[in-house]
Design an enzyme around this catalytic site. Sequence first.
Site, mmCIF file in Angstrom:
data_model
loop_
_atom_site.group_PDB
_atom_site.id
_atom_site.type_symbol
_atom_site.label_atom_id
_atom_site.label_comp_id
_atom_site.label_asym_id
_atom_site.label_seq_id
_atom_site.Cartn_x
_atom_site.Cartn_y
_atom_site.Cartn_z
ATOM 1 N N PHE A 124 0.832 -1.211 0.000
ATOM 2 C CA PHE A 124 0.000 0.000 0.000
ATOM 3 C C PHE A 124 0.874 1.272 0.000
ATOM 4 C CE2 PHE A 124 -1.718 2.877 3.451
ATOM 5 C CZ PHE A 124 -2.342 3.754 2.575
ATOM 6 N N ASP B 247 9.638 -6.911 -4.055
ATOM 7 C CA ASP B 247 8.474 -7.373 -3.276
ATOM 8 C C ASP B 247 8.204 -8.845 -3.544
ATOM 9 O OD1 ASP B 247 5.723 -7.569 -2.128
ATOM 10 O OD2 ASP B 247 5.951 -5.401 -1.976
ATOM 11 N N THR C 213 1.866 -9.836 1.123
ATOM 12 C CA THR C 213 0.609 -9.216 1.581
ATOM 13 C C THR C 213 0.085 -8.195 0.566
ATOM 14 O OG1 THR C 213 1.825 -7.541 2.837
ATOM 15 C CG2 THR C 213 1.150 -9.526 4.029
ATOM 16 N N LEU D 57 19.348 -9.970 -0.691
ATOM 17 C CA LEU D 57 18.942 -8.807 -1.480
ATOM 18 C C LEU D 57 20.140 -8.298 -2.264
ATOM 19 C CD1 LEU D 57 16.836 -6.708 -2.243
ATOM 20 C CD2 LEU D 57 17.309 -5.502 -0.107
ATOM 21 N N LEU E 32 10.548 -1.063 3.533
ATOM 22 C CA LEU E 32 9.139 -1.136 3.959
ATOM 23 C C LEU E 32 8.626 -2.572 4.028
ATOM 24 C CD1 LEU E 32 9.445 1.865 2.778
ATOM 25 C CD2 LEU E 32 7.032 1.726 2.261
ATOM 26 N N SER F 107 7.364 -5.699 5.128
ATOM 27 C CA SER F 107 6.895 -6.369 6.351
ATOM 28 C C SER F 107 5.378 -6.412 6.313
ATOM 29 C CB SER F 107 7.328 -5.580 7.598
ATOM 30 O OG SER F 107 6.627 -6.046 8.743
ATOM 31 N N TYR G 106 5.187 -8.444 15.643
ATOM 32 C CA TYR G 106 5.353 -7.211 14.848
ATOM 33 C C TYR G 106 6.128 -6.163 15.643
ATOM 34 C CZ TYR G 106 3.882 -3.136 12.001
ATOM 35 O OH TYR G 106 3.847 -1.998 11.216
ATOM 36 N N THR H 237 -1.759 5.032 8.770
ATOM 37 C CA THR H 237 -1.824 5.705 7.473
ATOM 38 C C THR H 237 -2.831 4.980 6.598
ATOM 39 O OG1 THR H 237 0.448 6.454 7.680
ATOM 40 C CG2 THR H 237 -0.424 6.305 5.443
ATOM 41 N N ARG I 188 -7.516 -4.027 8.541
ATOM 42 C CA ARG I 188 -7.400 -2.826 9.381
ATOM 43 C C ARG I 188 -8.729 -2.086 9.408
ATOM 44 N NH1 ARG I 188 -1.330 -1.055 7.416
ATOM 45 N NH2 ARG I 188 -1.962 -2.117 5.499
HETATM 46 P P1 NAD Z 1 1.500 -3.667 3.064
HETATM 47 O O1 NAD Z 1 1.241 -5.009 3.647
HETATM 48 O O2 NAD Z 1 0.534 -3.134 2.071
HETATM 49 O O3 NAD Z 1 2.940 -3.633 2.403
HETATM 50 C C1 NAD Z 1 4.024 -4.413 2.827
HETATM 51 C C2 NAD Z 1 4.708 -4.979 1.590
HETATM 52 O O4 NAD Z 1 5.862 -5.731 1.979
HETATM 53 C C3 NAD Z 1 3.804 -5.937 0.798
HETATM 54 O O5 NAD Z 1 3.819 -5.597 -0.572
HETATM 55 C C4 NAD Z 1 4.430 -7.299 1.040
HETATM 56 O O6 NAD Z 1 4.207 -8.201 -0.019
HETATM 57 C C5 NAD Z 1 5.902 -6.917 1.203
HETATM 58 N N1 NAD Z 1 6.694 -7.915 1.929
HETATM 59 C C6 NAD Z 1 6.446 -8.446 3.150
HETATM 60 N N2 NAD Z 1 7.400 -9.311 3.491
HETATM 61 C C7 NAD Z 1 8.285 -9.333 2.450
HETATM 62 C C8 NAD Z 1 9.504 -10.031 2.207
HETATM 63 N N3 NAD Z 1 10.000 -10.907 3.087
HETATM 64 N N4 NAD Z 1 10.157 -9.817 1.042
HETATM 65 C C9 NAD Z 1 9.668 -8.935 0.139
HETATM 66 N N5 NAD Z 1 8.517 -8.226 0.324
HETATM 67 C C10 NAD Z 1 7.840 -8.438 1.462
HETATM 68 O O7 NAD Z 1 1.653 -2.652 4.299
HETATM 69 P P2 NAD Z 1 1.799 -1.065 4.344
HETATM 70 O O8 NAD Z 1 0.684 -0.524 5.120
HETATM 71 O O9 NAD Z 1 2.063 -0.523 2.983
HETATM 72 O O10 NAD Z 1 3.118 -0.921 5.244
HETATM 73 C C11 NAD Z 1 4.388 -0.690 4.663
HETATM 74 C C12 NAD Z 1 5.420 -0.516 5.766
HETATM 75 O O11 NAD Z 1 5.085 0.609 6.572
HETATM 76 C C13 NAD Z 1 5.555 -1.715 6.707
HETATM 77 O O12 NAD Z 1 6.906 -1.911 7.032
HETATM 78 C C14 NAD Z 1 4.774 -1.281 7.923
HETATM 79 O O13 NAD Z 1 5.257 -1.904 9.102
HETATM 80 C C15 NAD Z 1 5.022 0.219 7.938
HETATM 81 N N6 NAD Z 1 3.933 0.915 8.638
HETATM 82 C C16 NAD Z 1 2.722 1.080 8.044
HETATM 83 C C17 NAD Z 1 1.707 1.722 8.740
HETATM 84 C C18 NAD Z 1 0.344 1.969 8.132
HETATM 85 O O14 NAD Z 1 -0.503 2.542 8.810
HETATM 86 N N7 NAD Z 1 0.066 1.607 6.902
HETATM 87 C C19 NAD Z 1 1.915 2.164 10.057
HETATM 88 C C20 NAD Z 1 3.157 1.934 10.632
HETATM 89 C C21 NAD Z 1 4.164 1.327 9.904
HETATM 90 N N1 UDP Z 2 -10.860 -2.341 14.646
HETATM 91 C C1 UDP Z 2 -12.238 -2.315 14.669
HETATM 92 N N2 UDP Z 2 -12.906 -2.990 13.693
HETATM 93 C C2 UDP Z 2 -12.273 -3.656 12.690
HETATM 94 C C3 UDP Z 2 -10.858 -3.635 12.644
HETATM 95 C C4 UDP Z 2 -10.183 -2.973 13.652
HETATM 96 O O1 UDP Z 2 -12.849 -1.699 15.540
HETATM 97 O O2 UDP Z 2 -12.971 -4.242 11.832
HETATM 98 C C5 UDP Z 2 -10.149 -1.629 15.719
HETATM 99 C C6 UDP Z 2 -8.942 -2.350 16.311
HETATM 100 O O3 UDP Z 2 -9.363 -3.249 17.352
HETATM 101 C C7 UDP Z 2 -8.144 -1.177 16.850
HETATM 102 C C8 UDP Z 2 -8.421 -0.069 15.848
HETATM 103 O O4 UDP Z 2 -9.624 -0.442 15.173
HETATM 104 O O5 UDP Z 2 -8.642 -0.787 18.115
HETATM 105 C C9 UDP Z 2 -7.321 0.107 14.817
HETATM 106 O O6 UDP Z 2 -7.016 -1.150 14.294
HETATM 107 P P1 UDP Z 2 -6.166 -1.350 12.963
HETATM 108 O O7 UDP Z 2 -6.157 -2.819 12.696
HETATM 109 O O8 UDP Z 2 -6.643 -0.449 11.894
HETATM 110 O O9 UDP Z 2 -4.691 -0.855 13.293
HETATM 111 P P2 UDP Z 2 -3.767 -0.801 14.592
HETATM 112 O O10 UDP Z 2 -3.665 0.641 14.897
HETATM 113 O O11 UDP Z 2 -4.382 -1.568 15.734
HETATM 114 O O12 UDP Z 2 -2.488 -1.397 14.137
#
Ligand code: NAD
Ligand code: UDP
Length: 325
Positions: free
Chosen positions: A11, A31, A35, A61, A73, A75, A145, A175, A186
């Site tokens: 994402f 990638d 996920t 890598l 990114l 994970s 995590y 985000t 989420r």
């Molecule tokens: P996402 O799941 O959409 O993206 C993660 C990507 O990593 C996926 O495309 C997945 O296929 C790839 N991936 C996972 N393991 C892999 C591996 N071993 N080798 C190669 N690719 C691999 O999640 P996202 O929301 O886009 O998050 C991206 C990053 O930002 C993550 O590291 C996440 O922890 C961090 N992050 C995101 C948020 C958020 O709110 N979206 C918040 C905090 C941190």
């Molecule tokens: N949550 C919810 N309904 C759902 C999915 C999540 O109420 O269908 C809640 C979850 O228990 C948490 C908050 O929404 O309290 C945010 O969860 P999310 O999975 O988006 O991300 P987190 O901040 O916990 O990593």
Amino acid sequence: MRAVVTGGAGFIGSHLCQRLLHEGHEVVCVDSFLTSKPANVEHLREERHFRLDQRDITQGLEVPGPVNAVFHLASPASPADYLKLPLETLRAGSAGTWHALDLAAAKGARFLLASTSESYGDPLVHPQPESYWGHVNPVGPRSVYDEAKRFSEALTVAYRRHRGVDAKIVRIFNTFGPRMRTDDGRAIPNFIGQALRKEPITVTGDGGQTRSLCYVDDLVDGLLRMLASDHGGPVNLGNPHEVSMLELAEWIRKLSGATSEITLVPRPQDDPERRRPDITMARELLGWEPTTPVEQGLRDTINDFRLRLASGDFTERKVRPGPHR
Ligand code: NAD
Ligand code: UDP
């Protein structure tokens, strides 16, 4: 600049790749689609400066040619994903981060770790400044995590101190935006998907727990500013706009024009109670703060989900555990 983006088809990664290309940079997107799915970067495949390398970075890598920046990114990020993929998540944070840092060290590239507000766990300090060490259950379900990311942070700092890598850490708070998987579990994608499918909207607990929501374009801007800066961090990136999950469900229902009922379901273990970033550092060091109103971001995300639903593209990549090596 030639940038490697691990997790580049995810994402946030797909938006980052797009922005880098738009600014004239060359991008190697690495990638495994653990996920995500290739459709996220399909629109970039024709770009001359874009290369997609399908690879599990925990296995190594290698990127031929010069590299100026490594954005790490890769994970699983959604609680639903990392609870299904506990070992893959720990391996992405440990071996994966190790390989990504080795690549940056070998190429003399800058390195940016996408860490998380989960480093603070279920925080006892509110809002959370970078100086707070956190409140994490090291053996609870979310530890796969949280501790993987905390290990990633420790490794990044060690490479900075002992290998001279220009390595940086950002802690990303919740985000959202277009291209989130509709089934990633989420809150925002769940609520939007449920509203558009006219299903009950599932809020956990009494819905009083809060999150602070940042639109993806703002976040990507923060990532680029951090990479360009002389600061190592950690720096919080997020929008201090804090809402309860019940308010969020009602907000999304209204913006979707839906009539779904809101159903209260059990709250997951160790689910953080309150979360809001203190972004003083990002403001002062990077001149960064979010500019997209959350409501506008939600409207854009709902429109994206609506289009995918209308085009029948609602069959998402099902997350399955990989082989446990
Ligand atoms: P996402 O799941 O959409 O993206 C993660 C990507 O990593 C996926 O495309 C997945 O296929 C790839 N991936 C996972 N393991 C892999 C591996 N071993 N080798 C190669 N690719 C691999 O999640 P996202 O929301 O886009 O998050 C991206 C990053 O930002 C993550 O590291 C996440 O922890 C961090 N992050 C995101 C948020 C958020 O709110 N979206 C918040 C905090 C941190
Ligand atoms: N949550 C919810 N309904 C759902 C999915 C999540 O109420 O269908 C809640 C979850 O228990 C948490 C908050 O929404 O309290 C945010 O969860 P999310 O999975 O988006 O991300 P987190 O901040 O916990 O990593």
